[in-house]
Design a protein around this motif. Structure first.
Motif, PDB file in Angstrom:
ATOM      1  N   GLY A 190     -15.753 -57.135  47.019  1.00  0.00           N
ATOM      2  CA  GLY A 190     -16.800 -56.131  46.982  1.00  0.00           C
ATOM      3  C   GLY A 190     -16.342 -54.764  47.469  1.00  0.00           C
ATOM      4  O   GLY A 190     -15.182 -54.578  47.858  1.00  0.00           O
ATOM      5  N   GLN A 191     -17.277 -53.824  47.470  1.00  0.00           N
ATOM      6  CA  GLN A 191     -17.005 -52.460  47.923  1.00  0.00           C
ATOM      7  C   GLN A 191     -16.986 -52.411  49.445  1.00  0.00           C
ATOM      8  O   GLN A 191     -18.008 -52.625  50.092  1.00  0.00           O
ATOM      9  N   PRO A 192     -15.834 -52.118  50.053  1.00  0.00           N
ATOM     10  CA  PRO A 192     -15.802 -52.012  51.515  1.00  0.00           C
ATOM     11  C   PRO A 192     -16.601 -50.790  51.990  1.00  0.00           C
ATOM     12  O   PRO A 192     -16.526 -49.717  51.386  1.00  0.00           O
ATOM     13  N   ILE A 193     -17.364 -50.989  53.042  1.00  0.00           N
ATOM     14  CA  ILE A 193     -18.106 -49.876  53.625  1.00  0.00           C
ATOM     15  C   ILE A 193     -17.987 -49.934  55.146  1.00  0.00           C
ATOM     16  O   ILE A 193     -17.718 -50.990  55.725  1.00  0.00           O
ATOM     17  N   ILE A 194     -18.168 -48.796  55.758  1.00  0.00           N
ATOM     18  CA  ILE A 194     -18.296 -48.712  57.213  1.00  0.00           C
ATOM     19  C   ILE A 194     -19.734 -48.348  57.525  1.00  0.00           C
ATOM     20  O   ILE A 194     -20.238 -47.326  57.049  1.00  0.00           O
ATOM     21  N   VAL A 195     -20.399 -49.205  58.284  1.00  0.00           N
ATOM     22  CA  VAL A 195     -21.763 -48.939  58.737  1.00  0.00           C
ATOM     23  C   VAL A 195     -21.672 -48.477  60.184  1.00  0.00           C
ATOM     24  O   VAL A 195     -21.172 -49.208  61.043  1.00  0.00           O
ATOM     25  N   ARG A 196     -22.141 -47.275  60.443  1.00  0.00           N
ATOM     26  CA  ARG A 196     -22.041 -46.735  61.796  1.00  0.00           C
ATOM     27  C   ARG A 196     -23.290 -45.934  62.120  1.00  0.00           C
ATOM     28  O   ARG A 196     -24.047 -45.534  61.236  1.00  0.00           O
ATOM     29  N   GLY A 197     -23.488 -45.713  63.404  1.00  0.00           N
ATOM     30  CA  GLY A 197     -24.631 -44.912  63.817  1.00  0.00           C
ATOM     31  C   GLY A 197     -24.721 -44.849  65.325  1.00  0.00           C
ATOM     32  O   GLY A 197     -23.865 -45.371  66.052  1.00  0.00           O
ATOM     33  N   THR A 198     -25.784 -44.218  65.799  1.00  0.00           N
ATOM     34  CA  THR A 198     -26.036 -44.066  67.221  1.00  0.00           C
ATOM     35  C   THR A 198     -27.395 -44.658  67.550  1.00  0.00           C
ATOM     36  O   THR A 198     -28.369 -44.407  66.836  1.00  0.00           O
ATOM     37  N   VAL A 199     -27.452 -45.432  68.610  1.00  0.00           N
ATOM     38  CA  VAL A 199     -28.711 -45.997  69.097  1.00  0.00           C
ATOM     39  C   VAL A 199     -29.237 -45.072  70.191  1.00  0.00           C
ATOM     40  O   VAL A 199     -28.546 -44.815  71.181  1.00  0.00           O
ATOM     41  N   ARG A 200     -30.461 -44.570  69.998  1.00  0.00           N
ATOM     42  CA  ARG A 200     -31.077 -43.651  70.968  1.00  0.00           C
ATOM     43  C   ARG A 200     -32.476 -44.114  71.325  1.00  0.00           C
ATOM     44  O   ARG A 200     -33.096 -44.882  70.576  1.00  0.00           O
ATOM     45  N   ASN A 201     -32.963 -43.614  72.464  1.00  0.00           N
ATOM     46  CA  ASN A 201     -34.347 -43.880  72.824  1.00  0.00           C
ATOM     47  C   ASN A 201     -35.222 -42.753  72.262  1.00  0.00           C
ATOM     48  O   ASN A 201     -34.703 -41.765  71.726  1.00  0.00           O
ATOM     49  N   PRO A 202     -36.539 -42.868  72.339  1.00  0.00           N
ATOM     50  CA  PRO A 202     -37.405 -41.834  71.748  1.00  0.00           C
ATOM     51  C   PRO A 202     -37.186 -40.436  72.313  1.00  0.00           C
ATOM     52  O   PRO A 202     -37.526 -39.445  71.659  1.00  0.00           O
ATOM     53  N   ASP A 203     -36.605 -40.321  73.518  1.00  0.00           N
ATOM     54  CA  ASP A 203     -36.296 -39.007  74.076  1.00  0.00           C
ATOM     55  C   ASP A 203     -34.997 -38.427  73.517  1.00  0.00           C
ATOM     56  O   ASP A 203     -34.611 -37.308  73.869  1.00  0.00           O
ATOM     57  N   GLY A 204     -34.310 -39.199  72.681  1.00  0.00           N
ATOM     58  CA  GLY A 204     -33.068 -38.720  72.088  1.00  0.00           C
ATOM     59  C   GLY A 204     -31.829 -39.038  72.891  1.00  0.00           C
ATOM     60  O   GLY A 204     -30.727 -38.638  72.516  1.00  0.00           O
ATOM     61  N   LYS A 205     -31.973 -39.766  73.989  1.00  0.00           N
ATOM     62  CA  LYS A 205     -30.828 -40.093  74.827  1.00  0.00           C
ATOM     63  C   LYS A 205     -30.135 -41.351  74.311  1.00  0.00           C
ATOM     64  O   LYS A 205     -30.793 -42.318  73.917  1.00  0.00           O
ATOM     65  N   PRO A 206     -28.791 -41.386  74.301  1.00  0.00           N
ATOM     66  CA  PRO A 206     -28.071 -42.575  73.842  1.00  0.00           C
ATOM     67  C   PRO A 206     -28.415 -43.795  74.688  1.00  0.00           C
ATOM     68  O   PRO A 206     -28.604 -43.700  75.900  1.00  0.00           O
ATOM     69  N   VAL A 207     -28.504 -44.949  74.016  1.00  0.00           N
ATOM     70  CA  VAL A 207     -28.777 -46.207  74.708  1.00  0.00           C
ATOM     71  C   VAL A 207     -27.457 -46.946  74.872  1.00  0.00           C
ATOM     72  O   VAL A 207     -26.863 -47.411  73.895  1.00  0.00           O
ATOM     73  N   SER A 208     -26.994 -47.046  76.092  1.00  0.00           N
ATOM     74  CA  SER A 208     -25.760 -47.763  76.397  1.00  0.00           C
ATOM     75  C   SER A 208     -26.051 -49.243  76.621  1.00  0.00           C
ATOM     76  O   SER A 208     -27.092 -49.602  77.164  1.00  0.00           O
ATOM     77  N   GLY A 209     -25.140 -50.106  76.176  1.00  0.00           N
ATOM     78  CA  GLY A 209     -25.282 -51.540  76.420  1.00  0.00           C
ATOM     79  C   GLY A 209     -26.241 -52.246  75.495  1.00  0.00           C
ATOM     80  O   GLY A 209     -26.600 -53.404  75.745  1.00  0.00           O
ATOM     81  N   ALA A 210     -26.660 -51.606  74.408  1.00  0.00           N
ATOM     82  CA  ALA A 210     -27.524 -52.262  73.430  1.00  0.00           C
ATOM     83  C   ALA A 210     -26.700 -53.234  72.592  1.00  0.00           C
ATOM     84  O   ALA A 210     -25.582 -52.917  72.179  1.00  0.00           O
ATOM     85  N   GLU A 211     -27.247 -54.404  72.338  1.00  0.00           N
ATOM     86  CA  GLU A 211     -26.578 -55.397  71.503  1.00  0.00           C
ATOM     87  C   GLU A 211     -27.051 -55.219  70.066  1.00  0.00           C
ATOM     88  O   GLU A 211     -28.251 -55.318  69.768  1.00  0.00           O
TER      89      GLU A 211
END
Length: 229
Positions: free
Chosen positions: A82-103
């Protein structure tokens, strides 16, 4: 006359008081004690990513691959089809702050539209080089990434044809989000009852971006996630 004079004195006092407050506020802005008005109004609460069903093919009988590369199976010698893809992104809370330690867990069908799950009766072939189940933990910047392949749409009984999608289960200390990521241009997006059940279907649809020079075979899918963390 005395009453009129008293009113004038009161109005003058109010004017002086307002001037005093404005001068004090200006001094505090200059000193950096108060944020500029533009910063206050710029603070926007982000909408939580919309929920989707868990689906019948959550891979409960296997452990997720934590290598970050689902195009290879540990101990295998080939690459997933199949077509290789990279799925990436940032997990944030509603205030826009990054969420560390999210599974962040993902699971999906292969390039033929088949899940590696015993309950999937789709006659499409399995891919021995594709497990289709991975997990990653976000760092201080809230970032996650997986190498995988673009799945295919598949028949889902009376529901009809489900468009290509990748399932997500994101867990934090206070919140859990189950959702799905879809692909722009899939002819079954507009007919899918699950995708069309949300308030803003386009927020769950990603556009595949051009590969990078470092990994020219992988298209890029950016899927940012918002939840309480």
């Amino acid at each position: 006359m005395r009453a009129s004079k008293g009113i004038l004195i009161q109005e003058e006092c109010r004017t002086i008081s307002r001037r005093t407050i404005l001068k004090a506020s200006a001094a505090m802005f200059a000193a950096g004690v108060l944020p500029p008005a533009s910063a206050v109004f710029a603070q926007k609460i982000l909408d939580r990513t919309q929920d989707q069903i868990l689906g019948p093919f959550y891979p409960i009988m296997s452990e997720p691959d934590r290598s970050g590369d689902l195009t290879r199976v540990p101990g295998g010698s080939g690459l997933a089809k199949g077509q290789p893809i990279i799925v990436r992104g940032t997990v944030r809370n509603p205030d826009g702050k990054p969420v560390s330690g999210a599974e962040v867990e993902i699971w999906q069908a292969n390039a033929a539209g088949r899940y590696a799950h015993p309950d999937d009766t789709n006659p499409a072939p399995l891919d021995p080089n594709f497990q289709g189940f991975g997990a990653a933990t976000t760092g201080p910047d809230g970032f996650y990434q997986f190498k995988t392949i673009k799945p295919l749409h598949y028949p889902a009984g009376s529901i009809g044809i489900r468009p290509a999608h990748i399932h997500f289960d994101v867990r934090g200390r206070r919140d859990e989000l189950v959702t799905q990521m879809y692909f722009e241009g899939d002819p079954y997006n507009e007919k899918d009852s699950f995708l069309q059940s949300v308030l803003n279907p386009n927020a769950l649809i990603v556009k595949l971006l051009s590969p990078t020079a470092e990994e020219p075979e992988f298209m890029i899918a950016v899927f940012d996630i918002v939840f309480r963390g």
